[in-house]
Design an enzyme around this catalytic site. Structure first.
Site, PDB file in Angstrom:
ATOM      1  N   TRP A   1      -3.710  -5.122  -8.309  1.00 21.73           N
ATOM      2  CA  TRP A   1      -4.004  -6.226  -9.509  1.00 21.73           C
ATOM      3  C   TRP A   1      -4.797  -5.644 -10.863  1.00 21.73           C
ATOM      4  O   TRP A   1      -4.815  -6.541 -11.703  1.00 21.73           O
ATOM      5  CB  TRP A   1      -4.884  -7.349  -8.864  1.00 21.73           C
TER       6      TRP A   1
ATOM      7  N   LYS B   1       6.618  -6.676  -4.839  1.00 25.07           N
ATOM      8  CA  LYS B   1       5.516  -7.304  -4.261  1.00 25.07           C
ATOM      9  C   LYS B   1       4.303  -7.178  -5.157  1.00 25.07           C
ATOM     10  O   LYS B   1       3.452  -6.219  -5.197  1.00 25.07           O
ATOM     11  CB  LYS B   1       5.199  -7.076  -2.922  1.00 25.07           C
ATOM     12  N   PRO B   2       3.994  -8.152  -5.942  1.00 27.29           N
ATOM     13  CA  PRO B   2       2.688  -8.089  -6.924  1.00 27.29           C
ATOM     14  C   PRO B   2       1.647  -8.346  -5.954  1.00 27.29           C
ATOM     15  O   PRO B   2       1.543  -8.737  -4.919  1.00 27.29           O
ATOM     16  CB  PRO B   2       2.959  -9.118  -7.988  1.00 27.29           C
TER      17      PRO B   2
ATOM     18  N   GLU C   1      -1.823 -10.118  -4.646  1.00 26.47           N
ATOM     19  CA  GLU C   1      -2.058 -11.562  -4.412  1.00 26.47           C
ATOM     20  C   GLU C   1      -3.040 -12.232  -5.173  1.00 26.47           C
ATOM     21  O   GLU C   1      -3.454 -13.256  -5.390  1.00 26.47           O
ATOM     22  CB  GLU C   1      -2.467 -11.870  -2.926  1.00 26.47           C
TER      23      GLU C   1
ATOM     24  N   SER D   1      -4.714   1.141  -2.757  1.00 26.03           N
ATOM     25  CA  SER D   1      -5.851   1.708  -2.173  1.00 26.03           C
ATOM     26  C   SER D   1      -5.530   2.946  -1.136  1.00 26.03           C
ATOM     27  O   SER D   1      -4.390   2.700  -0.835  1.00 26.03           O
ATOM     28  CB  SER D   1      -6.642   0.783  -1.348  1.00 26.03           C
TER      29      SER D   1
ATOM     30  N   GLU E   1       0.739   6.125  -5.595  1.00 23.81           N
ATOM     31  CA  GLU E   1      -0.376   6.055  -6.606  1.00 23.81           C
ATOM     32  C   GLU E   1      -1.609   5.535  -5.978  1.00 23.81           C
ATOM     33  O   GLU E   1      -1.724   4.281  -5.989  1.00 23.81           O
ATOM     34  CB  GLU E   1       0.167   5.552  -7.829  1.00 23.81           C
ATOM     35  N   LEU E   2      -2.532   6.694  -5.674  1.00 28.81           N
ATOM     36  CA  LEU E   2      -3.389   5.856  -5.190  1.00 28.81           C
ATOM     37  C   LEU E   2      -5.027   5.974  -5.843  1.00 28.81           C
ATOM     38  O   LEU E   2      -4.906   5.826  -6.885  1.00 28.81           O
ATOM     39  CB  LEU E   2      -3.743   6.820  -3.553  1.00 28.81           C
TER      40      LEU E   2
ATOM     41  N   CYS F   1      -8.054   3.263 -11.748  1.00 28.31           N
ATOM     42  CA  CYS F   1      -7.886   4.465 -10.714  1.00 28.31           C
ATOM     43  C   CYS F   1      -8.502   5.381 -11.436  1.00 28.31           C
ATOM     44  O   CYS F   1      -8.963   6.442 -11.026  1.00 28.31           O
ATOM     45  CB  CYS F   1      -6.503   4.483 -10.467  1.00 28.31           C
TER      46      CYS F   1
ATOM     47  N   GLU G   1     -14.629   5.907  -4.150  1.00 30.39           N
ATOM     48  CA  GLU G   1     -14.229   5.272  -5.169  1.00 30.39           C
ATOM     49  C   GLU G   1     -14.770   3.838  -5.391  1.00 30.39           C
ATOM     50  O   GLU G   1     -14.834   3.040  -4.322  1.00 30.39           O
ATOM     51  CB  GLU G   1     -12.852   5.089  -5.244  1.00 30.39           C
TER      52      GLU G   1
ATOM     53  N   LYS H   1      -4.100  15.898  -4.456  1.00 30.56           N
ATOM     54  CA  LYS H   1      -4.973  15.614  -3.278  1.00 30.56           C
ATOM     55  C   LYS H   1      -4.888  14.161  -2.575  1.00 30.56           C
ATOM     56  O   LYS H   1      -3.817  13.669  -2.691  1.00 30.56           O
ATOM     57  CB  LYS H   1      -6.408  16.245  -3.433  1.00 30.56           C
TER      58      LYS H   1
HETATM   59  P1  NAD Z   1      -4.607  -2.655  -2.031  1.00 30.83           P
HETATM   60  O1  NAD Z   1      -4.357  -1.173  -1.365  1.00 30.83           O
HETATM   61  O2  NAD Z   1      -5.640  -3.550  -1.447  1.00 30.83           O
HETATM   62  O3  NAD Z   1      -3.389  -3.579  -2.357  1.00 30.83           O
HETATM   63  C1  NAD Z   1      -2.327  -3.062  -3.173  1.00 30.83           C
HETATM   64  C2  NAD Z   1      -0.954  -3.853  -2.802  1.00 30.83           C
HETATM   65  O4  NAD Z   1      -0.730  -3.702  -1.478  1.00 30.83           O
HETATM   66  C3  NAD Z   1      -1.387  -5.171  -2.766  1.00 30.83           C
HETATM   67  O5  NAD Z   1      -0.025  -5.812  -3.310  1.00 30.83           O
HETATM   68  C4  NAD Z   1      -1.554  -5.829  -1.416  1.00 30.83           C
HETATM   69  O6  NAD Z   1      -1.067  -7.121  -1.204  1.00 30.83           O
HETATM   70  C5  NAD Z   1      -0.536  -4.696  -0.646  1.00 30.83           C
HETATM   71  N1  NAD Z   1      -0.875  -4.693   0.591  1.00 30.83           N
HETATM   72  C6  NAD Z   1      -2.286  -4.824   1.495  1.00 30.83           C
HETATM   73  N2  NAD Z   1      -2.036  -4.728   2.616  1.00 30.83           N
HETATM   74  C7  NAD Z   1      -0.823  -4.108   2.858  1.00 30.83           C
HETATM   75  C8  NAD Z   1      -0.165  -3.551   3.918  1.00 30.83           C
HETATM   76  N3  NAD Z   1      -0.721  -3.596   5.028  1.00 30.83           N
HETATM   77  N4  NAD Z   1       1.296  -3.161   3.623  1.00 30.83           N
HETATM   78  C9  NAD Z   1       1.782  -3.176   2.535  1.00 30.83           C
HETATM   79  N5  NAD Z   1       0.999  -3.603   1.383  1.00 30.83           N
HETATM   80  C10 NAD Z   1      -0.216  -4.103   1.446  1.00 30.83           C
HETATM   81  O7  NAD Z   1      -5.480  -2.226  -3.528  1.00 30.83           O
HETATM   82  P2  NAD Z   1      -5.972  -3.114  -4.620  1.00 30.83           P
HETATM   83  O8  NAD Z   1      -7.404  -3.602  -4.216  1.00 30.83           O
HETATM   84  O9  NAD Z   1      -4.987  -4.107  -4.992  1.00 30.83           O
HETATM   85  O10 NAD Z   1      -5.824  -1.952  -5.850  1.00 30.83           O
HETATM   86  C11 NAD Z   1      -7.058  -1.104  -6.198  1.00 30.83           C
HETATM   87  C12 NAD Z   1      -6.544   0.268  -5.714  1.00 30.83           C
HETATM   88  O11 NAD Z   1      -5.452   0.634  -6.336  1.00 30.83           O
HETATM   89  C13 NAD Z   1      -7.658   1.252  -6.117  1.00 30.83           C
HETATM   90  O12 NAD Z   1      -8.066   2.153  -4.721  1.00 30.83           O
HETATM   91  C14 NAD Z   1      -7.116   1.873  -7.257  1.00 30.83           C
HETATM   92  O13 NAD Z   1      -7.493   3.165  -7.403  1.00 30.83           O
HETATM   93  C15 NAD Z   1      -5.447   2.070  -6.878  1.00 30.83           C
HETATM   94  N6  NAD Z   1      -5.074   2.012  -8.160  1.00 30.83           N
HETATM   95  C16 NAD Z   1      -4.235   3.415  -8.326  1.00 30.83           C
HETATM   96  C17 NAD Z   1      -3.547   3.438  -9.441  1.00 30.83           C
HETATM   97  C18 NAD Z   1      -2.869   5.000  -9.658  1.00 30.83           C
HETATM   98  O14 NAD Z   1      -1.823   4.757 -10.510  1.00 30.83           O
HETATM   99  N7  NAD Z   1      -2.942   6.063  -8.860  1.00 30.83           N
HETATM  100  C19 NAD Z   1      -3.403   2.399 -10.471  1.00 30.83           C
HETATM  101  C20 NAD Z   1      -3.988   1.399 -10.185  1.00 30.83           C
HETATM  102  C21 NAD Z   1      -4.585   1.264  -9.056  1.00 30.83           C
END
Ligand code: NAD
Length: 476
Positions: free
Chosen positions: A150, A174-175, A177, A227, A248-249, A282, A379, A449
């Site tokens: 998000w 899938k954006p 929520e 995440s 991309e985590l 991130c 983080e 990593k």
């Molecule tokens: P999140 O992992 O909670 O959610 C990301 C997406 O995954 C959402 O669309 C969510 O609905 C979906 N999701 C949730 N559970 C799932 C499952 N079991 N299976 C498949 N999809 C599922 O992350 P967040 O809170 O939305 O975003 C924050 C995280 O994203 C931070 O850790 C941040 O560092 C990371 N991030 C990384 C980058 C990058 O380029 N490396 C960029 C932006 C954000």
């Protein structure tokens, strides 16, 4: 209640069990609601993408480039609405919402250009052995699932969508929520441009919908941003099906400030690296390593700069920093304030939620944070900066690299030779020298990593959606 899923070229009501509230984080109140897609709607979206694939991958690269240029143009037509929606749903200050929109536009334009260059990449390969010829064909990977978070909804989706469509893939997006309305724009643009039905499908929902997509056996690849905990589940699904995945985590990135820096300039870079998007990046440079010779001059000015940031509602006030985007994120950041108190960390600025409606926290600085503190290693995803001092270049490099993450880093020094040397020694995917968070579509994005697998942006972003085929012919 909005109709929010775009499947096979139609807008449909969700049939899932989850109800999604779309919130204004500055007020802490919902302004829209939608029903998540059901598992069977995810099936329908994947089936639509599968049946659209043969025709879409047979379009010429220039036809696909024309669609991508159309996306860029149509984003521009919706400029004010998209800026306002990001301010309202993400809590982004106006100038940051503008940067995000311009980034998304630039991404579609860039991959339109790369699509046009694709025919030239299909070429004959000279062979040392006589009697054979070989040629390369770059083919689309196929049907791809794209799952995004998000924090930069317009941008993160553009970084996946544009190269996937350029390569000739069909897509189920899938954006998050938390921000489900913003990416609906991509579906509306697909409608406006007459993109063939099924080439782009959008399903909204929470974990259940995400898991239905990432576990789906009708995908050829999944690209995930989010995440580490969800990323590892996504990777397990990919491994069960021996299917490629891009991840991309998270990050816990360092900003290294040497003592030959201009103090005020360094403070500006440090503040930007932790306060943009309220630290929900991130790539936030949330670990400050400051050299002994400059630390005493820099830290009080940094404290003042953080305390002087204008924090407020971007829709009604002139602000430098908005609220955190969700209540969950606000509670998470508050839990780190509590941990800092339990650990007895020295707090130089902030360290608390703001006493007002909405999900605001104060820009925060902890100093002399021990290396084993949870605030140094984990983080946080908020405007929480932790600082440590260092004596030598070697020590700075060792401390910066002492992390399970490896996304980005910033190096600040007047000695450019040293800055380049340090940049080369850092175990991350992207280093900024004397600048902060500058992302260009021509360069790559991604980490080492625990920060992920693969790269987005640049030509690497396109090859993530391509598969290499060789055709070898015997001349005899
Ligand atoms: P999140 O992992 O909670 O959610 C990301 C997406 O995954 C959402 O669309 C969510 O609905 C979906 N999701 C949730 N559970 C799932 C499952 N079991 N299976 C498949 N999809 C599922 O992350 P967040 O809170 O939305 O975003 C924050 C995280 O994203 C931070 O850790 C941040 O560092 C990371 N991030 C990384 C980058 C990058 O380029 N490396 C960029 C932006 C954000």
């Amino acid at each position: 209640m909005t109709t929010s899923h775009y499947i096979a070229g139609h807008w449909v009501e969700g049939q899932g069990s989850d109800c999604i509230s779309v919130n204004d984080p500055a007020l802490g109140q919902p302004f829209a609601e939608l029903t998540a897609a059901s598992v069977s709607q995810v099936d329908q979206a994947v089936a639509a993408a599968r049946s659209a694939l043969p025709a879409w991958k047979s379009t010429s690269a220039s036809e696909r480039a024309a669609f991508l240029r159309g996306f860029a143009e149509q984003l521009g037509h919706r400029r004010e609405a998209l800026i306002t929606l990001q301010m309202r749903n993400n809590g982004k200050p106006r100038h940051e919402a503008e940067i995000d929109l311009d980034d998304a536009i630039a991404t579609f334009c860039y991959y339109a250009e790369l699509a046009e260059q694709l025919p030239a990449k299909n070429r004959t390969v000279p062979l040392a052995a006589p009697g054979f010829t070989a040629r390369t064909r770059l083919e689309p990977v196929g049907v791809v699932g794209l799952i995004v978070p998000w924090n930069f909804p317009l941008v993160t989706s553009a970084w996946k969508l544009a190269p996937a469509l350029a390569a000739g893939c069909t897509v189920v997006l899938k954006p998050s929520e938390v921000t489900p309305l913003i990416e609906q724009t991509y579906g509306k643009i697909a409608d406006a441009l007459g993109l063939p039905a099924g080439v782009l499908n959008i399903v909204n929902g929470k974990a259940e919908t995400g898991a239905a997509l990432s576990n789906h056996n009708g995908l050829d690849k999944l690209s995930f941003t989010g995440s580490n905990s969800v990323g590892s589940q996504v990777m397990r699904s990919a491994s069960a099906q021996c299917r490629p995945v891009t991840l991309e985590l998270g990050g816990k990135s360092a900003i290294v400030v040497f003592d030959d820096c201009d103090v005020d300039q360094a403070v500006e870079w440090i503040v930007a690296g932790i306060s943009w998007n309220a630290g929900q990046m991130c790539s936030a440079t949330s670990r400050l390593l400051v050299q002994d010779g400059i630390a005493d001059a820099l830290l009080p000015r940094l404290q003042a700069a953080l305390e002087n940031l204008r924090v407020g509602n971007p829709l009604t006030e002139e602000v430098d920093m908005g609220p955190l985007t969700s209540q969950a994120q606000w509670l998470k950041v508050a839990s780190y304030f509590a941990t800092a108190r339990e650990e007895g960390l020295q707090c130089l600025a902030g360290g608390h939620a703001l006493d007002r409606e909405g999900w605001f926290v104060s820009p925060t600085l902890y100093t002399d944070v021990p290396k084993d503190s949870r605030l140094w290693t984990e983080e946080i995803f908020g405007p929480v900066l932790c600082a440590r001092r260092f004596a030598t270049e070697e020590q700075a490099i060792a401390e910066a690299n002492d992390s399970r993450f490896g996304l980005v880093a910033t190096v600040c020094s007047a000695d450019l030779e040293r800055a380049e040397r340090v940049a080369d020694a850092l175990e991350v995917g992207h280093v900024w020298i004397n600048s902060v968070q500058a992302v260009f579509v021509e360069t790559s994005w991604g980490g080492t990593k625990g920060s992920g697998i693969g790269r987005e942006l640049g030509p690497w972003g396109l090859s993530a959606y391509q598969s290499v085929k060789h055709v070898t012919r015997c001349l005899g």
